[in-house]
Scaffold this active site. Structure first.
Site, PDB file in Angstrom:
ATOM      1  N   ALA A   1       7.754  -2.281   9.076  1.00 41.46           N
ATOM      2  CA  ALA A   1       7.670  -0.938   9.678  1.00 41.46           C
ATOM      3  C   ALA A   1       8.190   0.102   8.701  1.00 41.46           C
ATOM      4  O   ALA A   1       9.012   0.942   9.024  1.00 41.46           O
ATOM      5  CB  ALA A   1       8.454  -0.890  10.994  1.00 41.46           C
TER       6      ALA A   1
ATOM      7  N   LYS B   1       0.855  -1.182   0.000  1.00 37.03           N
ATOM      8  CA  LYS B   1       0.000   0.000   0.000  1.00 37.03           C
ATOM      9  C   LYS B   1       0.896   1.239   0.000  1.00 37.03           C
ATOM     10  O   LYS B   1       1.838   1.330   0.784  1.00 37.03           O
ATOM     11  CB  LYS B   1      -0.887   0.017   1.248  1.00 37.03           C
ATOM     12  CG  LYS B   1      -1.670   1.314   1.454  1.00 37.03           C
ATOM     13  CD  LYS B   1      -2.312   1.344   2.820  1.00 37.03           C
ATOM     14  CE  LYS B   1      -1.314   1.389   3.951  1.00 37.03           C
ATOM     15  NZ  LYS B   1      -0.522   2.647   3.999  1.00 37.03           N
TER      16      LYS B   1
ATOM     17  N   ASP C   1      -5.064  -0.170   9.003  1.00 31.97           N
ATOM     18  CA  ASP C   1      -4.827  -0.212   7.563  1.00 31.97           C
ATOM     19  C   ASP C   1      -5.395  -1.462   6.886  1.00 31.97           C
ATOM     20  O   ASP C   1      -5.364  -1.553   5.659  1.00 31.97           O
ATOM     21  CB  ASP C   1      -3.321  -0.153   7.262  1.00 31.97           C
ATOM     22  CG  ASP C   1      -2.805   1.274   7.183  1.00 31.97           C
ATOM     23  OD1 ASP C   1      -3.632   2.211   7.174  1.00 31.97           O
ATOM     24  OD2 ASP C   1      -1.576   1.462   7.144  1.00 31.97           O
TER      25      ASP C   1
ATOM     26  N   GLY D   1       2.345  -0.696   4.635  1.00 32.69           N
ATOM     27  CA  GLY D   1       1.211  -1.516   5.065  1.00 32.69           C
ATOM     28  C   GLY D   1       1.421  -2.993   4.851  1.00 32.69           C
ATOM     29  O   GLY D   1       0.455  -3.728   4.637  1.00 32.69           O
ATOM     30  N   GLY D   2       2.666  -3.459   4.933  1.00 34.27           N
ATOM     31  CA  GLY D   2       2.944  -4.858   4.629  1.00 34.27           C
ATOM     32  C   GLY D   2       2.204  -5.825   5.525  1.00 34.27           C
ATOM     33  O   GLY D   2       1.565  -6.771   5.051  1.00 34.27           O
ATOM     34  N   GLY D   3       2.258  -5.602   6.844  1.00 33.08           N
ATOM     35  CA  GLY D   3       1.546  -6.485   7.761  1.00 33.08           C
ATOM     36  C   GLY D   3       0.048  -6.433   7.565  1.00 33.08           C
ATOM     37  O   GLY D   3      -0.641  -7.454   7.636  1.00 33.08           O
TER      38      GLY D   3
ATOM     39  N   GLY E   1       6.000   1.860   6.205  1.00 29.03           N
ATOM     40  CA  GLY E   1       5.019   2.731   5.579  1.00 29.03           C
ATOM     41  C   GLY E   1       4.347   2.148   4.359  1.00 29.03           C
ATOM     42  O   GLY E   1       3.685   2.868   3.610  1.00 29.03           O
TER      43      GLY E   1
ATOM     44  N   ALA F   1      -1.473  -5.649   4.702  1.00 32.72           N
ATOM     45  CA  ALA F   1      -1.755  -6.326   3.436  1.00 32.72           C
ATOM     46  C   ALA F   1      -1.761  -7.840   3.627  1.00 32.72           C
ATOM     47  O   ALA F   1      -2.595  -8.546   3.045  1.00 32.72           O
ATOM     48  CB  ALA F   1      -0.724  -5.925   2.382  1.00 32.72           C
TER      49      ALA F   1
END
Length: 290
Positions: free
Chosen positions: A99, A12, A139, A103-105, A101, A107
């Site tokens: 961490a 994201k 998110d 939104g990996g976790g 920016g 997503a």
């Protein structure tokens, strides 16, 4: 052999991010135009048996303990709302910085909800999926159906999907992890309010250049707070702005990943190649945001 289901978890990117104020509950109200990259993590699910997760990939070691993983948290949140659903084993190929920016976790958690919906014949628009997403992290709702949108509130108020022009981009992370909570804690209101976001004009922009002009009227209000915690983020933006063809460089989310937007995929690829030669220790990827 058990059937395996697979979902991509695209990164994201916050094209804009205005912080509208602190709330009584400690969160912040925001307004952010979000797009998704053509790269991300990959999540595989094998239905049946105990809920579990195994991590592989170049960023697996950074993803934290299994019990704290948002994939597991999302699965538990959905199971609490739909008793008796089949859980199972998740396998996460972790490619995105943590961490960062992007939104990996979140997503990943959204991909887990989509997989559980597929495995249990739950309709994609079932409101319990959104409820579980919202309960997992701010998110996750916007990542549940990863298409461009405007997000408001703490992230739970979403516009209908938007059609934006394809945006060739370079994503760059200097390797500095930033905790979202600390970045928001360092935010202070701007002396001069930003120009209101003209979403209708953005959607109807007749050219790539006009779209970038409209984006430039909007800030990322968290950049100053991020620079104070991780000066390398400012270095990334400075490096992106020296590249030929870079029309806009900005930080995504609460950092530390920044993006540069280009007129063509060829320009973005050339820029990424140039940056890799100069900064071999940075995470650098060319992609298209849409």
């Amino acid at each position: 052999m058990p059937v395996q289901l697979v979902e991509n978890a695209p990164a994201k990117v916050n094209l804009t991010l205005r912080v509208l104020g602190r709330r009584a509950d400690g969160y912040h109200d925001i307004e952010s135009l979000v797009a998704f990259a053509g790269l991300g993590d990959r999540l595989t699910f094998t239905p049946g048996g105990k809920l579990s997760i195994a991590l592989t990939g170049p960023r697996a070691a950074q993803a934290g303990e299994d019990a704290d993983n948002l994939v597991v948290n999302a699965a538990r949140a959905l199971a609490a709302r739909i008793p008796g659903i089949a859980l199972g084993a998740f396998y996460l190929d972790k490619n995105l910085p943590v961490a960062a920016g992007l939104g990996g976790g979140s997503a990943d958690a959204a991909a887990a909800l989509r997989l559980l919906a597929r495995a249990n014949a739950i309709a994609p628009n079932d409101p319990r999926l959104f409820e579980a997403a919202r309960a997992t992290s701010a998110d996750v709702p916007v990542c549940l159906d990863p298409r461009p949108r405007l997000m408001r509130g703490i992230g739970e108020k979403l516009s209908e999907p938007l059609v934006l022009p394809p945006l060739p981009a370079v994503l760059v992370n200097p390797g500095a992890a930033l905790a979202t909570k600390l970045v928001f804690a360092g935010w202070s209101p701007a002396a001069k309010p930003a120009v209101p976001l003209d979403l209708a004009a953005m959607v109807k922009a007749e050219s790539h250049e006009r779209f970038l002009q409209l984006l430039m009227t909007q800030p990322n209000d968290l950049e100053g707070a991020a620079f104070a915690l991780a000066p390398a983020v400012a270095d990334v933006l400075a490096a992106l702005r020296t590249l030929g063809g870079c029309g806009l460089a900005r930080m995504s989310g609460s950092g530390s990943t920044c993006f540069g937007l280009f007129s063509s995929a060829a320009e973005a690829a050339a820029a990424a190649k140039s940056l890799r030669a100069r900064y071999p220790n940075w995470w650098i990827c060319e992609t298209t945001l849409s």
